[in-house]
Scaffold this motif. Structure first.
Motif, PDB file in Angstrom:
ATOM      1  N   TYR A  86       0.836  -1.205   0.000  1.00  0.00           N
ATOM      2  CA  TYR A  86       0.000   0.000   0.000  1.00  0.00           C
ATOM      3  C   TYR A  86       0.873   1.259   0.000  1.00  0.00           C
ATOM      4  O   TYR A  86       0.592   2.227  -0.712  1.00  0.00           O
ATOM      5  N   VAL A  87       1.923   1.251   0.818  1.00  0.00           N
ATOM      6  CA  VAL A  87       2.820   2.413   0.883  1.00  0.00           C
ATOM      7  C   VAL A  87       3.414   2.695  -0.494  1.00  0.00           C
ATOM      8  O   VAL A  87       3.445   3.844  -0.956  1.00  0.00           O
ATOM      9  N   LYS A  88       3.870   1.653  -1.160  1.00  0.00           N
ATOM     10  CA  LYS A  88       4.456   1.819  -2.496  1.00  0.00           C
ATOM     11  C   LYS A  88       3.423   2.337  -3.489  1.00  0.00           C
ATOM     12  O   LYS A  88       3.719   3.209  -4.314  1.00  0.00           O
ATOM     13  N   ASP A  89       2.199   1.806  -3.403  1.00  0.00           N
ATOM     14  CA  ASP A  89       1.132   2.255  -4.305  1.00  0.00           C
ATOM     15  C   ASP A  89       0.799   3.730  -4.076  1.00  0.00           C
ATOM     16  O   ASP A  89       0.598   4.493  -5.033  1.00  0.00           O
ATOM     17  N   ILE A  90       0.728   4.128  -2.809  1.00  0.00           N
ATOM     18  CA  ILE A  90       0.375   5.516  -2.487  1.00  0.00           C
ATOM     19  C   ILE A  90       1.504   6.460  -2.875  1.00  0.00           C
ATOM     20  O   ILE A  90       1.263   7.577  -3.356  1.00  0.00           O
ATOM     21  N   ARG A  96       2.011  10.464  -9.457  1.00  0.00           N
ATOM     22  CA  ARG A  96       1.071  10.716 -10.560  1.00  0.00           C
ATOM     23  C   ARG A  96       0.399  12.070 -10.390  1.00  0.00           C
ATOM     24  O   ARG A  96       0.172  12.790 -11.371  1.00  0.00           O
ATOM     25  N   LEU A  97       0.077  12.414  -9.144  1.00  0.00           N
ATOM     26  CA  LEU A  97      -0.535  13.718  -8.890  1.00  0.00           C
ATOM     27  C   LEU A  97       0.426  14.840  -9.274  1.00  0.00           C
ATOM     28  O   LEU A  97       0.014  15.838  -9.884  1.00  0.00           O
ATOM     29  N   ASP A  98       1.700  14.683  -8.936  1.00  0.00           N
ATOM     30  CA  ASP A  98       2.688  15.703  -9.305  1.00  0.00           C
ATOM     31  C   ASP A  98       2.775  15.856 -10.820  1.00  0.00           C
ATOM     32  O   ASP A  98       2.870  16.977 -11.338  1.00  0.00           O
ATOM     33  N   ARG A  99       2.738  14.731 -11.527  1.00  0.00           N
ATOM     34  CA  ARG A  99       2.796  14.802 -12.991  1.00  0.00           C
ATOM     35  C   ARG A  99       1.553  15.486 -13.549  1.00  0.00           C
ATOM     36  O   ARG A  99       1.631  16.257 -14.512  1.00  0.00           O
ATOM     37  N   CYS A 132      -7.323  12.803   8.605  1.00  0.00           N
ATOM     38  CA  CYS A 132      -7.476  14.198   9.022  1.00  0.00           C
ATOM     39  C   CYS A 132      -6.147  14.903   8.789  1.00  0.00           C
ATOM     40  O   CYS A 132      -5.171  14.664   9.505  1.00  0.00           O
ATOM     41  N   SER A 133      -6.109  15.749   7.777  1.00  0.00           N
ATOM     42  CA  SER A 133      -4.862  16.410   7.394  1.00  0.00           C
ATOM     43  C   SER A 133      -5.172  17.705   6.673  1.00  0.00           C
ATOM     44  O   SER A 133      -6.180  17.803   5.965  1.00  0.00           O
ATOM     45  N   ASN A 134      -4.299  18.674   6.839  1.00  0.00           N
ATOM     46  CA  ASN A 134      -4.475  19.931   6.123  1.00  0.00           C
ATOM     47  C   ASN A 134      -3.705  19.943   4.806  1.00  0.00           C
ATOM     48  O   ASN A 134      -3.522  20.992   4.201  1.00  0.00           O
ATOM     49  N   ASP A 135      -3.269  18.777   4.381  1.00  0.00           N
ATOM     50  CA  ASP A 135      -2.620  18.625   3.080  1.00  0.00           C
ATOM     51  C   ASP A 135      -3.713  18.331   2.056  1.00  0.00           C
ATOM     52  O   ASP A 135      -4.255  17.227   2.008  1.00  0.00           O
ATOM     53  N   TYR A 136      -4.029  19.320   1.234  1.00  0.00           N
ATOM     54  CA  TYR A 136      -5.141  19.183   0.295  1.00  0.00           C
ATOM     55  C   TYR A 136      -4.837  18.202  -0.836  1.00  0.00           C
ATOM     56  O   TYR A 136      -5.746  17.766  -1.541  1.00  0.00           O
ATOM     57  N   ASP A 137      -3.576  17.833  -1.008  1.00  0.00           N
ATOM     58  CA  ASP A 137      -3.240  16.821  -2.015  1.00  0.00           C
ATOM     59  C   ASP A 137      -3.875  15.476  -1.682  1.00  0.00           C
ATOM     60  O   ASP A 137      -4.177  14.683  -2.580  1.00  0.00           O
ATOM     61  N   ILE A 138      -4.077  15.215  -0.397  1.00  0.00           N
ATOM     62  CA  ILE A 138      -4.658  13.934   0.004  1.00  0.00           C
ATOM     63  C   ILE A 138      -6.039  13.753  -0.614  1.00  0.00           C
ATOM     64  O   ILE A 138      -6.360  12.697  -1.161  1.00  0.00           O
ATOM     65  N   GLY A 139      -6.859  14.788  -0.520  1.00  0.00           N
ATOM     66  CA  GLY A 139      -8.199  14.699  -1.088  1.00  0.00           C
ATOM     67  C   GLY A 139      -8.172  14.412  -2.573  1.00  0.00           C
ATOM     68  O   GLY A 139      -8.990  13.641  -3.091  1.00  0.00           O
ATOM     69  N   GLU A 140      -7.207  15.012  -3.259  1.00  0.00           N
ATOM     70  CA  GLU A 140      -7.099  14.803  -4.703  1.00  0.00           C
ATOM     71  C   GLU A 140      -6.634  13.381  -5.016  1.00  0.00           C
ATOM     72  O   GLU A 140      -7.133  12.744  -5.949  1.00  0.00           O
ATOM     73  N   VAL A 141      -5.690  12.876  -4.230  1.00  0.00           N
ATOM     74  CA  VAL A 141      -5.222  11.501  -4.424  1.00  0.00           C
ATOM     75  C   VAL A 141      -6.356  10.509  -4.166  1.00  0.00           C
ATOM     76  O   VAL A 141      -6.542   9.545  -4.915  1.00  0.00           O
ATOM     77  N   VAL A 142      -7.122  10.743  -3.113  1.00  0.00           N
ATOM     78  CA  VAL A 142      -8.237   9.854  -2.776  1.00  0.00           C
ATOM     79  C   VAL A 142      -9.228   9.760  -3.936  1.00  0.00           C
ATOM     80  O   VAL A 142      -9.685   8.672  -4.299  1.00  0.00           O
ATOM     81  N   ASP A 144      -8.677  10.756  -7.237  1.00  0.00           N
ATOM     82  CA  ASP A 144      -8.041  10.278  -8.473  1.00  0.00           C
ATOM     83  C   ASP A 144      -7.824   8.768  -8.460  1.00  0.00           C
ATOM     84  O   ASP A 144      -7.960   8.101  -9.489  1.00  0.00           O
ATOM     85  N   GLU A 145      -7.470   8.241  -7.291  1.00  0.00           N
ATOM     86  CA  GLU A 145      -7.133   6.815  -7.188  1.00  0.00           C
ATOM     87  C   GLU A 145      -8.306   5.952  -6.736  1.00  0.00           C
ATOM     88  O   GLU A 145      -8.166   4.738  -6.603  1.00  0.00           O
ATOM     89  N   HIS A 146      -9.454   6.589  -6.472  1.00  0.00           N
ATOM     90  CA  HIS A 146     -10.661   5.859  -6.032  1.00  0.00           C
ATOM     91  C   HIS A 146     -10.359   4.992  -4.805  1.00  0.00           C
ATOM     92  O   HIS A 146     -10.683   3.798  -4.766  1.00  0.00           O
ATOM     93  N   LEU A 147      -9.737   5.588  -3.805  1.00  0.00           N
ATOM     94  CA  LEU A 147      -9.356   4.847  -2.604  1.00  0.00           C
ATOM     95  C   LEU A 147     -10.581   4.580  -1.737  1.00  0.00           C
ATOM     96  O   LEU A 147     -11.349   5.493  -1.429  1.00  0.00           O
ATOM     97  N   THR A 148     -10.752   3.327  -1.340  1.00  0.00           N
ATOM     98  CA  THR A 148     -11.922   2.937  -0.561  1.00  0.00           C
ATOM     99  C   THR A 148     -11.517   2.065   0.621  1.00  0.00           C
ATOM    100  O   THR A 148     -10.424   1.492   0.652  1.00  0.00           O
ATOM    101  N   ILE A 149     -12.428   1.979   1.580  1.00  0.00           N
ATOM    102  CA  ILE A 149     -12.259   1.055   2.701  1.00  0.00           C
ATOM    103  C   ILE A 149     -13.424   0.075   2.691  1.00  0.00           C
ATOM    104  O   ILE A 149     -14.463   0.324   2.069  1.00  0.00           O
ATOM    105  N   HIS A 150     -13.250  -1.032   3.395  1.00  0.00           N
ATOM    106  CA  HIS A 150     -14.288  -2.060   3.479  1.00  0.00           C
ATOM    107  C   HIS A 150     -14.979  -1.953   4.833  1.00  0.00           C
ATOM    108  O   HIS A 150     -14.341  -2.097   5.873  1.00  0.00           O
TER     109      HIS A 150
END
Length: 201
Positions: A86-90, A96-99, A132-142, A144-150
């Motif tokens: 997961y760490v490697k994927d994230i 990808r977001l930077d690109r 919970c983070s003030n890094d707005y890139d997280i929301g974009e990664v979530v 863009d990558e369709h990150l989900t929990i079960h």
């Protein structure tokens, strides 16, 4: 935003919460989330000993949970292998977001984002629903990558990103803190975001 769920809290939120002396903002976080997780990587990023001490007190008192992936009592070898993947994927997702930002002519952050990456990986592994983070890139990664929990007995749910504005809004709505005290906190630590909060109230 969901507030009756567990959350990993990033260093940037902890630092600003602990630095504000007029209210116990860390206690707001405790009251807002069903369970609070602190990643070992985030704990190590808390450079100020006073902030780290306060966070460790919440952990030692059992109010918050420390997640240390290197602790064999926390993760089995099999679970660690999943976590590491997961760490490697994230990490690649942030690249990808930077690109994407570069292609769109947007500013690229020059930070390593280690705490954020590890929090997301841990959340996916443990099915913790909120970062919970003030890094707005997280929301974009979530997104863009369709990150989900079960979630047991439910369909997959998107991982949720709560910014400091989201936290402040929820604290007011749930009457954990007064509107005036919450606005004063946000105006002190993130004055550029006070209009975002006011627009939602």
């Amino acid at each position: 935003m969901k507030t009756d769920n567990a959350a990993f809290i990033d260093a940037n939120v902890l630092i600003e919460a602990a630095a504000y002396s007029q209210e116990n903002v860390l206690e707001w976080l405790s009251n807002l989330y069903e369970a609070v997780y602190i990643h070992q990587q985030v704990l190590e990023e808390l450079q100020l000993s006073s902030v780290r001490k306060r966070v460790k007190t919440y952990i030692s008192q059992g109010k918050w949970k420390l997640f240390d992936p290197e602790d064999e009592a926390v993760l089995s070898d099999a679970d660690y292998a999943v976590y590491d993947s997961y760490v490697k994927d994230i990490r690649e997702a942030f690249r990808r977001l930077d690109r994407k930002k570069e292609a769109e002519g947007r500013r690229i952050k020059h930070t390593n984002d280690l705490g954020e990456m590890h929090c997301i990986a841990a959340a996916l592994l443990l099915n913790v629903g909120i970062i919970c983070s003030n890094d707005y890139d997280i929301g974009e990664v979530v997104v863009d990558e369709h990150l989900t929990i079960h979630v047991p007995n439910e369909e997959e749910m998107p991982l949720q990103h709560d910014t400091l504005v989201d936290v402040c809004y929820a604290v007011i709505c749930r009457e954990i803190g007064s509107k005036s005290s919450v606005r004063k906190f946000l105006k002190t630590v993130r004055s550029s975001r006070i209009s975002d909060l006011d627009a939602r109230l």
